[in-house]
Scaffold this active site. Structure first.
Site, short mmCIF file in Angstrom:
data_model
loop_
_atom_site.label_atom_id
_atom_site.label_comp_id
_atom_site.label_asym_id
_atom_site.label_seq_id
_atom_site.Cartn_x
_atom_site.Cartn_y
_atom_site.Cartn_z
N ASP A 11 0.90 -1.21 0.06
CA ASP A 11 0.12 -0.22 0.11
C ASP A 11 0.89 1.16 0.03
O ASP A 11 1.47 1.58 1.02
CB ASP A 11 -0.89 0.03 1.22
CG ASP A 11 -1.77 -0.79 1.08
OD1 ASP A 11 -2.31 -1.41 -0.06
OD2 ASP A 11 -2.59 -1.38 2.24
N ASP A 130 -13.67 -3.41 -1.80
CA ASP A 130 -13.42 -3.14 -0.39
C ASP A 130 -14.72 -3.16 0.23
O ASP A 130 -15.56 -2.50 0.01
CB ASP A 130 -12.83 -1.67 -0.11
CG ASP A 130 -11.54 -1.56 -0.64
OD1 ASP A 130 -10.74 -2.51 -0.64
OD2 ASP A 130 -10.92 -0.34 -1.03
#
Length: 259
Positions: A11, A130
């Site tokens: 990330d 998500d």
């Protein structure tokens, strides 16, 4: 039976790898290019790179970092974050990625999935999902809701319905990230993973919550995922990829041996 894949996830924020918990309180942990090389040399099967603030900040992905990572590794490499158009997809693939992950943009414009699949092949198009558990309510029959913009915006979209639609549109696989489990190191969201894996025919990458090799064994067997994303457990040096693979190999999970 196909071998299960172990996929470290980077990330990236402001050009640096970060890690948070439940999409919050991200802390900087290293250089993505150096970390990519390290995981490649350790035996990772693939690598995922997310520019985690690109969509929220309405900017393009950091293509220079993508190029530098691609020059460093020789395994499949998936890139996501800030990809909104077919041109964005093309730029990422030209920069060296094998796959493009679309998430927020696909929710807003589902046709980007079919456009990408037609232009580059389904194998290049990954749908990032998500997901947060909200309980069953109107429009959310599964109890799991899609959230976009890095966990900031609830969409009133049922996760299972969206996964099925994405498959129909031509997505080649789904990276399924549980916001509730993300960064907790308490294990993957097994119910969510099973729900999606059992109801679509394309591969599902489980993401969010890995803390021990047993967590991977559980989600790859009982959760029926095709691959497992890992971050904290390797970023902080708790386990090596070789240790994880040896555990999986010894516990009935077919993997590509690199140890």
């Amino acid at each position: 039976m196909l071998s299960k894949r172990i996929i470290p996830c980077l990330d990236v924020k402001n050009g640096r790898t970060t890690k948070g918990i439940k999409f919050k309180d991200n802390v900087e942990i290293g250089d993505p290019v150096e970390m990519a090389r390290f995981y490649y040399e350790e035996g990772a099967d693939e690598l995922v790179f997310y520019d985690i603030t690109a969509s929220h900040e309405k900017r393009d992905i950091m293509i220079d970092v993508v190029k530098r990572v691609a020059e460093t590794i020789f395994i499949p490499f998936s890139v996501g974050g800030g990809i909104r158009t077919l041109d964005d997809m093309h730029a990422v693939l030209l920069a060296g990625a094998e796959k493009v992950s679309v998430n927020s943009a696909a929710v807003k414009n589902p046709e980007i999935i079919s456009q990408g699949a037609k232009a580059f092949g389904s194998q290049c198009v990954v749908l990032g999902m998500d997901v947060k558990h909200v309980g069953k309510k109107q429009g959310i029959d599964s109890g799991y809701e899609i959230v976009i913009n890095g966990g900031r915006k609830f969409m009133g979209l049922d996760a299972l319905s969206w996964a099925r639609k994405a498959e129909d549109l031509g997505a080649g696989e789904i990276c399924l990230n549980s916001i509730d489990a993300d960064g907790t190191k308490d294990g993957y969201e097994m119910n969510l993973t099973r729900l999606i894996s059992d109801n679509i025919d394309i591969p599902v990458i489980a993401s969010g919550g890995a803390g021990t090799p047993k967590h991977l064994a559980d989600v790859l067997k009982q959760g029926r995922a095709s691959a497992a994303l890992i971050a904290s457990m390797v970023h902080y040096g708790t386990y090596t990829i070789a240790e994880i693979k040896k555990y999986l190999d010894g516990n009935g999970v077919k993997i590509r041996k690199t140890f």
